[in-house]
Enzyme design. Sequence first.
Site, short mmCIF file in Angstrom:
data_model
loop_
_atom_site.label_atom_id
_atom_site.label_comp_id
_atom_site.label_asym_id
_atom_site.label_seq_id
_atom_site.Cartn_x
_atom_site.Cartn_y
_atom_site.Cartn_z
N VAL A 69 0.86 -1.19 0.00
CA VAL A 69 0.00 0.00 0.00
C VAL A 69 0.89 1.23 0.00
O VAL A 69 1.83 1.34 0.80
CB VAL A 69 -0.94 0.01 1.23
CG1 VAL A 69 -1.66 1.34 1.34
CG2 VAL A 69 -1.95 -1.13 1.13
N ALA A 114 4.70 4.03 2.77
CA ALA A 114 4.16 2.78 2.19
C ALA A 114 4.36 1.65 3.19
O ALA A 114 5.10 1.80 4.17
CB ALA A 114 4.88 2.45 0.89
N LYS A 115 3.71 0.56 2.97
CA LYS A 115 3.94 -0.64 3.79
C LYS A 115 3.36 -1.83 3.04
O LYS A 115 2.47 -1.69 2.21
CB LYS A 115 3.23 -0.50 5.14
CG LYS A 115 3.84 -1.37 6.22
CD LYS A 115 5.06 -0.69 6.84
CE LYS A 115 5.56 -1.42 8.04
NZ LYS A 115 6.48 -0.57 8.80
N GLY A 116 3.85 -3.01 3.40
CA GLY A 116 3.30 -4.19 2.73
C GLY A 116 3.79 -5.45 3.39
O GLY A 116 4.33 -5.42 4.50
N ASP A 155 10.86 -5.40 8.27
CA ASP A 155 9.90 -5.18 9.35
C ASP A 155 9.77 -6.53 10.08
O ASP A 155 10.71 -7.33 10.05
CB ASP A 155 8.56 -4.67 8.79
CG ASP A 155 7.65 -4.08 9.85
OD1 ASP A 155 7.87 -2.93 10.26
OD2 ASP A 155 6.72 -4.77 10.31
#
Length: 429
Positions: A69, A114-116, A155
Amino acid sequence: MISEKIKKDDPAKHGMLANVMRQFEHASDSIELNPNIRKILAITNNELVVHFPVKMDSGEVEVFTGYRVQHNNALGPYKGGLRYHPTVDLDAAKALAMWMTWKTALAGLPYGGAKGGIQIDPKNYSTAELERITRRFTYALGDNIGPELDIPAPDINTNSQTMAWILDTYMSTKAPNERSKNLHVVTGKPLGAGGSEGRDRATGFGVFLCVKFWAEKQKIDLKDKTFIVQGFGNVGFWASRYLEREGARLVAVQDVTGTYFNDQGISVEELNDYQKSVGSLEGFKNADLVPKDKFFGIDCDICIPAALGNQITANNAADIKARVIAEGANGPTDVEAEEILLQRGIMIIPDILCNSGGVIGSYFEWLQNRNGEIWTMEEVMEKLEKKLKTSFDKVMSVSEKRQVDARTAAFIIAIERLEQAYIQRGIFP
Ligand code: NAD
């Protein structure tokens, strides 16, 4: 708007997204944010869901679902981690992407958020399978990531090895003469694959620095102070190690296997050696195993949540004994818990400040790759401390001037930086 959608949905399921939206709305209300900019910042720009097949060691094929995202890129390329965990879904990625936008803006970096990740429990897969899953996920993301577009980092349950596989896969899809230009497609790489000195410890060191800055402000000596840590991974370990070096004493630690308590103190090095040999803290002898739900109520001066989101809630906020909560994790404290803690006079060093050492370290790695430079550990740590101190002082100053809590102050600084960019540049077309 996301906020309208989540109000209708199950709050437990969308806890983190509801949380970040409430934090955003609260800060936006307090500065009377321009309503048009509020609309823009309340949505995520792009949401990518990919399904991809991977051959398992057994020869069977399994299909995985991955997410990325991209919340906002008004200030620069999207930036944020990739998480491998059963709780990863679109809403979790949206929430974490938003926090990244506020975090990079607060730190004054030329990045968006962003992150995913992938919805898996990596414990169920061999290293060879994880490598194939990572490579296939990278291939599925294709040119939706890139060194000047969207730059992933480690992460939960991903690390420098994961980043090296992503880098190698991404570079392999480029023409030979283009490959070395793409070294900064990910950060948090191993040193031999274009990583930076100090990136491994940057987040935990930053958590420690924030506690140190807070203690200095309160004229508190960290020597002999006690602390508890939830999560003994990258962030929890390094934060503990630096606090211990300052003379503080680790009295309880919790990981996915249990809660380990010893009021005489737990040696961080010993715990780390044990974890390296066993793979978790399970069976650690020099501490008592206590019930999981007792963790946050353990007597201590400093509490460091460094695992998952929504861990400190209305159910345990009243039990907390610590004077300061240093948020190593993203979103560990929900809005209801925060109200209780603030009423009780407990200081919360908010995630977007407290764990921002990681993305600052990533920025240094990205800059070195981009400019063909290699900095020493001393240079990196010195620059990191300087940048974090600037952010910390700014947050404290806005908090005092506006008479708001530290999280709201941090959000205000971040949102105002984005507001200024939109006002100066206008909205295309
Ligand atoms: P990690 O995978 O290295 O470690 C996670 C730790 O949390 C492990 O010890 C695991 O056992 C523990 N854990 C998992 N589920 C748990 C549960 N239900 N109860 C108790 N403990 C549990 O992850 P990390 O990189 O250290 O990240 C930890 C947190 O810090 C995450 O919220 C992440 O988003 C945040 N963060 C990480 C970085 C970074 O650079 N790695 C940067 C900023 C923020």
